[in-house]
Scaffold this motif. Sequence first.
Motif, PDB file in Angstrom:
ATOM      1  N   GLU A 192      -3.831  18.130   4.689  1.00  0.00           N
ATOM      2  CA  GLU A 192      -4.876  19.280   4.815  1.00  0.00           C
ATOM      3  C   GLU A 192      -4.602  20.092   3.720  1.00  0.00           C
ATOM      4  O   GLU A 192      -3.343  20.322   3.278  1.00  0.00           O
ATOM      5  N   TRP A 193      -5.493  20.642   3.133  1.00  0.00           N
ATOM      6  CA  TRP A 193      -5.441  21.513   1.792  1.00  0.00           C
ATOM      7  C   TRP A 193      -6.144  22.759   1.982  1.00  0.00           C
ATOM      8  O   TRP A 193      -7.163  22.764   2.329  1.00  0.00           O
ATOM      9  N   ILE A 194      -5.549  23.779   1.523  1.00  0.00           N
ATOM     10  CA  ILE A 194      -6.261  25.133   1.202  1.00  0.00           C
ATOM     11  C   ILE A 194      -6.035  25.563  -0.023  1.00  0.00           C
ATOM     12  O   ILE A 194      -4.974  25.484  -0.542  1.00  0.00           O
ATOM     13  N   THR A 195      -7.298  25.673  -0.828  1.00  0.00           N
ATOM     14  CA  THR A 195      -7.377  26.381  -2.185  1.00  0.00           C
ATOM     15  C   THR A 195      -8.000  27.692  -2.007  1.00  0.00           C
ATOM     16  O   THR A 195      -8.813  27.968  -1.677  1.00  0.00           O
ATOM     17  N   ARG A 196      -7.300  28.749  -2.664  1.00  0.00           N
ATOM     18  CA  ARG A 196      -8.017  29.945  -2.685  1.00  0.00           C
ATOM     19  C   ARG A 196      -7.896  30.646  -4.155  1.00  0.00           C
ATOM     20  O   ARG A 196      -6.920  30.590  -4.737  1.00  0.00           O
ATOM     21  N   TYR A 197      -9.028  31.145  -4.516  1.00  0.00           N
ATOM     22  CA  TYR A 197      -9.027  32.021  -5.648  1.00  0.00           C
ATOM     23  C   TYR A 197      -9.578  33.294  -5.340  1.00  0.00           C
ATOM     24  O   TYR A 197     -10.595  33.644  -4.691  1.00  0.00           O
ATOM     25  N   GLU A 198      -9.115  34.519  -6.185  1.00  0.00           N
ATOM     26  CA  GLU A 198      -9.677  35.676  -5.863  1.00  0.00           C
ATOM     27  C   GLU A 198      -9.490  36.672  -7.243  1.00  0.00           C
ATOM     28  O   GLU A 198      -8.667  36.287  -7.916  1.00  0.00           O
ATOM     29  N   ARG A 199     -10.398  37.457  -7.253  1.00  0.00           N
ATOM     30  CA  ARG A 199     -10.302  38.723  -8.307  1.00  0.00           C
ATOM     31  C   ARG A 199     -11.064  39.873  -7.641  1.00  0.00           C
ATOM     32  O   ARG A 199     -11.804  39.702  -6.701  1.00  0.00           O
ATOM     33  N   HIS A 251       0.851  -1.036  -0.169  1.00  0.00           N
ATOM     34  CA  HIS A 251       0.135  -0.105   0.086  1.00  0.00           C
ATOM     35  C   HIS A 251       0.769   1.266   0.165  1.00  0.00           C
ATOM     36  O   HIS A 251       1.619   1.573   0.967  1.00  0.00           O
ATOM     37  N   LEU A 252       0.922   1.919  -0.978  1.00  0.00           N
ATOM     38  CA  LEU A 252       1.639   3.179  -1.107  1.00  0.00           C
ATOM     39  C   LEU A 252       1.220   4.425  -0.468  1.00  0.00           C
ATOM     40  O   LEU A 252      -0.299   4.484  -0.565  1.00  0.00           O
ATOM     41  N   TYR A 253       1.838   5.062   0.343  1.00  0.00           N
ATOM     42  CA  TYR A 253       1.291   6.261   0.990  1.00  0.00           C
ATOM     43  C   TYR A 253       0.810   7.237   0.080  1.00  0.00           C
ATOM     44  O   TYR A 253      -0.320   8.128   0.370  1.00  0.00           O
ATOM     45  N   ALA A 254       1.238   7.377  -1.351  1.00  0.00           N
ATOM     46  CA  ALA A 254       0.867   8.170  -2.128  1.00  0.00           C
ATOM     47  C   ALA A 254      -0.786   7.987  -2.490  1.00  0.00           C
ATOM     48  O   ALA A 254      -1.573   8.941  -3.072  1.00  0.00           O
ATOM     49  N   ASN A 255      -1.505   6.951  -2.140  1.00  0.00           N
ATOM     50  CA  ASN A 255      -2.648   6.626  -2.334  1.00  0.00           C
ATOM     51  C   ASN A 255      -3.437   7.690  -1.624  1.00  0.00           C
ATOM     52  O   ASN A 255      -4.449   8.115  -1.986  1.00  0.00           O
ATOM     53  N   LEU A 256      -3.307   7.848  -0.216  1.00  0.00           N
ATOM     54  CA  LEU A 256      -3.789   8.802   0.417  1.00  0.00           C
ATOM     55  C   LEU A 256      -3.453  10.387   0.240  1.00  0.00           C
ATOM     56  O   LEU A 256      -4.508  10.974  -0.012  1.00  0.00           O
ATOM     57  N   SER A 257      -2.401  10.224  -0.266  1.00  0.00           N
ATOM     58  CA  SER A 257      -1.885  11.850  -0.554  1.00  0.00           C
ATOM     59  C   SER A 257      -2.320  12.382  -1.884  1.00  0.00           C
ATOM     60  O   SER A 257      -3.057  13.531  -1.886  1.00  0.00           O
ATOM     61  N   THR A 266     -11.485  26.793  -0.486  1.00  0.00           N
ATOM     62  CA  THR A 266     -11.991  25.394   0.164  1.00  0.00           C
ATOM     63  C   THR A 266     -10.991  25.018   1.230  1.00  0.00           C
ATOM     64  O   THR A 266      -9.647  25.309   0.947  1.00  0.00           O
ATOM     65  N   ARG A 267     -11.289  24.250   2.024  1.00  0.00           N
ATOM     66  CA  ARG A 267     -10.274  23.608   2.969  1.00  0.00           C
ATOM     67  C   ARG A 267     -10.776  22.034   3.270  1.00  0.00           C
ATOM     68  O   ARG A 267     -11.788  21.746   3.441  1.00  0.00           O
ATOM     69  N   THR A 268      -9.871  21.318   2.967  1.00  0.00           N
ATOM     70  CA  THR A 268     -10.035  19.834   2.969  1.00  0.00           C
ATOM     71  C   THR A 268      -9.129  19.210   3.810  1.00  0.00           C
ATOM     72  O   THR A 268      -8.125  19.604   4.131  1.00  0.00           O
ATOM     73  N   THR A 269      -9.519  18.263   4.613  1.00  0.00           N
ATOM     74  CA  THR A 269      -8.818  17.303   5.304  1.00  0.00           C
ATOM     75  C   THR A 269      -8.909  15.762   4.858  1.00  0.00           C
ATOM     76  O   THR A 269     -10.089  15.444   4.409  1.00  0.00           O
ATOM     77  N   SER A 270      -8.235  15.095   5.025  1.00  0.00           N
ATOM     78  CA  SER A 270      -8.066  13.521   4.729  1.00  0.00           C
ATOM     79  C   SER A 270      -7.168  12.755   5.652  1.00  0.00           C
ATOM     80  O   SER A 270      -5.905  13.142   5.966  1.00  0.00           O
ATOM     81  N   THR A 271      -7.739  11.633   6.421  1.00  0.00           N
ATOM     82  CA  THR A 271      -7.023  10.980   7.328  1.00  0.00           C
ATOM     83  C   THR A 271      -7.054   9.810   7.201  1.00  0.00           C
ATOM     84  O   THR A 271      -8.058   9.252   6.904  1.00  0.00           O
ATOM     85  N   LEU A 272      -6.005   8.697   7.296  1.00  0.00           N
ATOM     86  CA  LEU A 272      -5.767   7.361   7.423  1.00  0.00           C
ATOM     87  C   LEU A 272      -5.255   6.969   8.603  1.00  0.00           C
ATOM     88  O   LEU A 272      -4.050   7.048   8.734  1.00  0.00           O
ATOM     89  N   THR A 273      -6.007   6.046   9.317  1.00  0.00           N
ATOM     90  CA  THR A 273      -5.345   5.241  10.488  1.00  0.00           C
ATOM     91  C   THR A 273      -5.692   3.814  10.157  1.00  0.00           C
ATOM     92  O   THR A 273      -6.525   3.342   9.136  1.00  0.00           O
ATOM     93  N   CYS A 274      -5.471   2.950  11.094  1.00  0.00           N
ATOM     94  CA  CYS A 274      -5.673   1.480  11.024  1.00  0.00           C
ATOM     95  C   CYS A 274      -5.762   1.005  12.293  1.00  0.00           C
ATOM     96  O   CYS A 274      -5.259   1.288  13.255  1.00  0.00           O
ATOM     97  N   THR A 275      -6.408  -0.291  12.320  1.00  0.00           N
ATOM     98  CA  THR A 275      -6.212  -1.305  13.308  1.00  0.00           C
ATOM     99  C   THR A 275      -5.561  -2.702  12.736  1.00  0.00           C
ATOM    100  O   THR A 275      -5.428  -2.651  11.515  1.00  0.00           O
ATOM    101  N   LYS A 276      -5.441  -3.595  13.185  1.00  0.00           N
ATOM    102  CA  LYS A 276      -4.977  -4.939  12.629  1.00  0.00           C
ATOM    103  C   LYS A 276      -5.967  -5.398  11.682  1.00  0.00           C
ATOM    104  O   LYS A 276      -5.254  -5.797  10.732  1.00  0.00           O
ATOM    105  N   GLU A 277      -7.251  -5.095  11.584  1.00  0.00           N
ATOM    106  CA  GLU A 277      -8.193  -5.577  10.948  1.00  0.00           C
ATOM    107  C   GLU A 277      -8.667  -4.768   9.884  1.00  0.00           C
ATOM    108  O   GLU A 277      -9.066  -5.210   8.758  1.00  0.00           O
ATOM    109  N   ASP A 278      -8.526  -3.273  10.144  1.00  0.00           N
ATOM    110  CA  ASP A 278      -9.314  -2.219   9.400  1.00  0.00           C
ATOM    111  C   ASP A 278      -8.453  -1.192   8.947  1.00  0.00           C
ATOM    112  O   ASP A 278      -7.460  -0.865   9.702  1.00  0.00           O
ATOM    113  N   TRP A 279      -8.770  -0.676   7.891  1.00  0.00           N
ATOM    114  CA  TRP A 279      -8.571   0.923   7.387  1.00  0.00           C
ATOM    115  C   TRP A 279      -9.406   1.398   8.059  1.00  0.00           C
ATOM    116  O   TRP A 279     -10.462   1.386   7.787  1.00  0.00           O
TER     117      TRP A 279
END
Length: 664
Positions: A608-615, A161-167, A622-635
């Motif tokens: 975490e990402w922040i994207t900003r556009y202006e004129r 499982h590549l970490y780039a999957n979440l990234s 937009t502000r986004t978050t993504s988190t990946l953790t695990c147990t022995k059985e689950d993602w």
Amino acid sequence: MLNRGFSVSEDQWITLKDGTRLSTRIWMPEGSEGDPVPAVLEFLPYRKRDGTSPRDESTYPVFAAAGIAGVRVDIRGSGESEGVIDGEYTPRELSDACEIIDWIANQTWSNGNVGMMGISWGGFNCLQTAALKPKALKAVISIASTVDRYNDDIHYKNGCHLYANLSWAATMLAYQSRSPDPALVGDTWKDMWLERLEGEPYFLEEWMQHQRRDAFWQHGSICEDFDNFDTPALVIAGWADGYRNTPLKAIEGIGTKAKALIGPWIHKYPHFAFPKPRTDFLSEAITWWNRWLRDENNGAEAIPQMRAFILDGPRPTHRREQDPGFWVAKQCWETPQLDIFSVADDQTLVAGKNGGGIGSVYVRSPLDSGTNSGEWFALKPDAEIAGDQRIDDASALTFDSAPFTQEGLYLGRPELSLDLSCEADWENLVARIVDVHPDGTATRVSYGVLNLAHRDSNAAPTAMPIGKKTSITIMLDACGYRFGPGHRMRLSLATASWPLILPSPEASGLTIDTGSIRLAMPALGEHEAITIPAPSNPDPLPVYISHKEGETRRTVERDLMTGMTHYRIYEDTGLEEHPDTSLCGQEIRTECWSINAQDPQSMRGHCEWITRYERQGWTVETRTTSTLTCTKEDWILKASVKAFESDNQIFEKTFESRVKRDFM
């Protein structure tokens, strides 16, 4: 090359059969209505108004001046195109591509012949679209792409499982949450934005549901049916990029209609990529298009099947501006002859099959080993490229050759076979080939990873027989490399490469029979020394108006009190304004990968990402978050999206799911 005048427009929309309108940017050669021209399509979700505009503006004006129209189209649900994206390389996306090609071919300015081109996403879907055989698509140029979506993309690698999957899922969540530009779509911009915010999927949920190489990954993998692929394809990659295997696989699978070009580059177009040397990609591309889209007899078929830059001992530094080496060509690619190495009874790596070894050795790398592995695919020639391997080698089982007395020249994919045993259902195996310089500096030449449950099949993995010696073969990534006199070759074996791959549930370690180790290095063999022209413009990317400088940080923190290691990434693009549209944009990415060196269930990835556009008078964020953790059985997956107009929150959405670990 012609020097034809051209115009640029964004006022042409492509209406699909289901009524969805796609936004275009077209570079049109003058006089095309009376003298129809071929066209090149690039079809992406990365926003032509801002995301890809610098590279588009370095490429398509040159094509248009040569009498080739450039058609840049935003995928539905991205940029200014209507609708909502439904995933990555989906049947609907490829069907849309075929409709667009048909639309182009039927325009009065078109000669009916279309090429398709792209890097990464666009490199993927041009190969996938060509496999569907739309009548007007005559040739493709695919850069930094894959023919095997499971094994050579950002998700999984030989079952690891590549970490780039979440990234990358976090990146796409942020990218797809961005607003269209009111200056182009008018008053409907907010309704369009809210529709995509509400409807956009969190890609990681789908990717994690398919941990084996099943029909989901077979879709879009043209290696499933190479025999049916007959479109001329120029396939390009860089040694500093994660997609380095694709040109080799393409010419081996497609045959003579495919041409391979591999340089020293990161994940960029080769006329502005690092490390240098660069190539005159634009001239080569025009020659390719003129041959297949104009039927010009210019000798494009005679290009050698394989052209590659052989790295000559580059040193891992904080920034790789230019790599030493030389260009070679092979008119016809053939399976390389192999130089075999084994382990001798003094733990050295020796030529030949019968080194004897030092017996069985138990290896269990600390789970935070591998922080010098760089990014899976590098976008900058800095710490995103693998660094000095001495740090990672300290927690691995290593075997060094004697210093080379004559040069060792290699091009192709190394192969490693060995016998090992495991006290759990599976474990990760990480193998690296390293060039040890006379002063001890260690440059990574090639690497391979294997989830041992996938040793026989990525589609149907099976548990390891507990404690039983098992024969394993692992293919490492392609390389083109010269070991100079005085340099040594190192084989490094480990069970961790953090955060490049995520740990197994038990991290039990491996017992390796060193007498069984056989490393097969692909000899360069017969070849021709060639010269690849450099681009005439050494700095082709346009410079926009900068209102705030960008910043990049990448650090490793080891907490000696808690035992936690934190791998931190911070990227700020700065605030830039496009001089023609007055659109200002900024992206900020914060990413952290944490693990206790002894506890595989302690791992956590957070983005975490922040994207900003202006004129003037208009601001969205937009502000986004993504988190990946695990147990022995689950993602365990969690993500969120918040959207703001003029600093007022107008939308919020969360994702939460648990996915059973399936030999992952």
